[in-house]
Design an enzyme around this catalytic site. Sequence first.
Site, PDB file in Angstrom:
ATOM      1  N   THR A   1       1.037  -4.647   4.126  1.00  0.00           N
ATOM      2  CA  THR A   1       0.722  -5.025   5.504  1.00  0.00           C
ATOM      3  C   THR A   1       0.060  -6.393   5.626  1.00  0.00           C
ATOM      4  O   THR A   1       0.159  -7.038   6.666  1.00  0.00           O
ATOM      5  CB  THR A   1      -0.205  -3.979   6.155  1.00  0.00           C
ATOM      6  OG1 THR A   1      -1.427  -3.894   5.408  1.00  0.00           O
ATOM      7  CG2 THR A   1       0.467  -2.614   6.198  1.00  0.00           C
ATOM      8  N   ASP A   2      -0.619  -6.860   4.571  1.00  0.00           N
ATOM      9  CA  ASP A   2      -1.442  -8.065   4.715  1.00  0.00           C
ATOM     10  C   ASP A   2      -0.628  -9.296   5.093  1.00  0.00           C
ATOM     11  O   ASP A   2      -1.080 -10.118   5.897  1.00  0.00           O
ATOM     12  CB  ASP A   2      -2.224  -8.331   3.428  1.00  0.00           C
ATOM     13  CG  ASP A   2      -3.364  -7.350   3.230  1.00  0.00           C
ATOM     14  OD1 ASP A   2      -3.646  -6.570   4.166  1.00  0.00           O
ATOM     15  OD2 ASP A   2      -3.978  -7.358   2.151  1.00  0.00           O
TER      16      ASP A   2
ATOM     17  N   THR B   1       0.818  -1.215   0.000  1.00  0.00           N
ATOM     18  CA  THR B   1       0.000   0.000   0.000  1.00  0.00           C
ATOM     19  C   THR B   1       0.848   1.260   0.000  1.00  0.00           C
ATOM     20  O   THR B   1       0.502   2.259  -0.635  1.00  0.00           O
ATOM     21  CB  THR B   1      -0.938   0.001   1.225  1.00  0.00           C
ATOM     22  OG1 THR B   1      -1.815  -1.116   1.132  1.00  0.00           O
ATOM     23  CG2 THR B   1      -1.762   1.271   1.291  1.00  0.00           C
TER      24      THR B   1
ATOM     25  N   SER C   1       1.085  -7.375  -1.083  1.00  0.00           N
ATOM     26  CA  SER C   1       1.687  -8.455  -0.286  1.00  0.00           C
ATOM     27  C   SER C   1       0.861  -9.741  -0.309  1.00  0.00           C
ATOM     28  O   SER C   1       1.358 -10.800   0.082  1.00  0.00           O
ATOM     29  CB  SER C   1       1.940  -8.009   1.155  1.00  0.00           C
ATOM     30  OG  SER C   1       0.734  -7.890   1.881  1.00  0.00           O
TER      31      SER C   1
END
Length: 335
Positions: free
Chosen positions: A86-87, A13, A55
């Site tokens: 972040t995932d 992101t 990710s």
Amino acid sequence: MSKNILIINTGGTLSSVMKENGLAPGLTTIDMQKELHMVSGDTTLEIEDFCSLDSANIFPEDWAKLARRISEVRNDHDGIVVIHGTDTMAYTSSMLSFMLRNINIPVVVTGSQLSITNPVADAMENCRCAIHMAASGIPGVFVAFNRKVILGCRASKVRSLSFDAFESINYPNVATISSLGMSIDEKAVPVRNGVFHLSDSYSTKVCMLKMFPGMHRSLLESLAEQGYKGIYIEAYGIGGLPFVKHDFISTIEKLISNGITVVIGTQCPYEGSKMDVYETGKRSLEIGALQAHDMTSEAALTKLMWILGMTDNSSEIRDYYSINIAGEINTPLNQ
């Protein structure tokens, strides 16, 4: 003397732009140079693009490739920052903790919930925290997010939208940022107990299952038939599995006797498993299941993948899994 920090961009992101089908990684480190230098302080930045992926599209082969790249350049820099979505960030930081065991410099993984192009994004602050942790000289793998630094194998994403997306599970934060600056808790940093050695092998024949009422034990049998070598089960409470109406424990015993490694943890994020309390947990231990104790799910899974990539010897697997490799586990033996 100015610290030299390498920024490795993998996408996520933080580097996203709006495209036809929605937000997707699109910015390169060249595009982000100005913003990165704004938060770098007196550090000297070098930047490189590793890949440009959401990710969700990061896979184990990317972990190994990233670990190899970090190993190659570690002696040329005082610290390394990895920009990441972040995932799956906690999976990446956990696996890097094992693959880069005893790394001699700080490796700090960071990202954001909004693109660096958004004026109200958290991206700049997270990069600032990551860069300065990377310049701290404290070796290890860490996650920097929302003004705190978390040990890489203790980080877990617990909120999907908030800037405070990550927490340190069953472990103190390594550092926090306040009006007094960055405060580092050096007691929370695992002591290096050997020389660095890149260990980038892994097995993809590993599965994670979350127990739910009504799950049938035939699911475990089908995994064995598909050639899986390891199964991590998120059990109930402190490690409970059914053994009355559906006897999961006898099925697990058959799997273990056929050379499959079974690890049992808990669905609860905090406080971990303790399988020597109830009959259901004791039965699992008696048949040879391993226990995840207070590990995060991300660390428990990636540790199993990493170990099975190195050995298929059951006693070696048990020894590796029970010891504290990078600060990921706290058991009575490790206290």
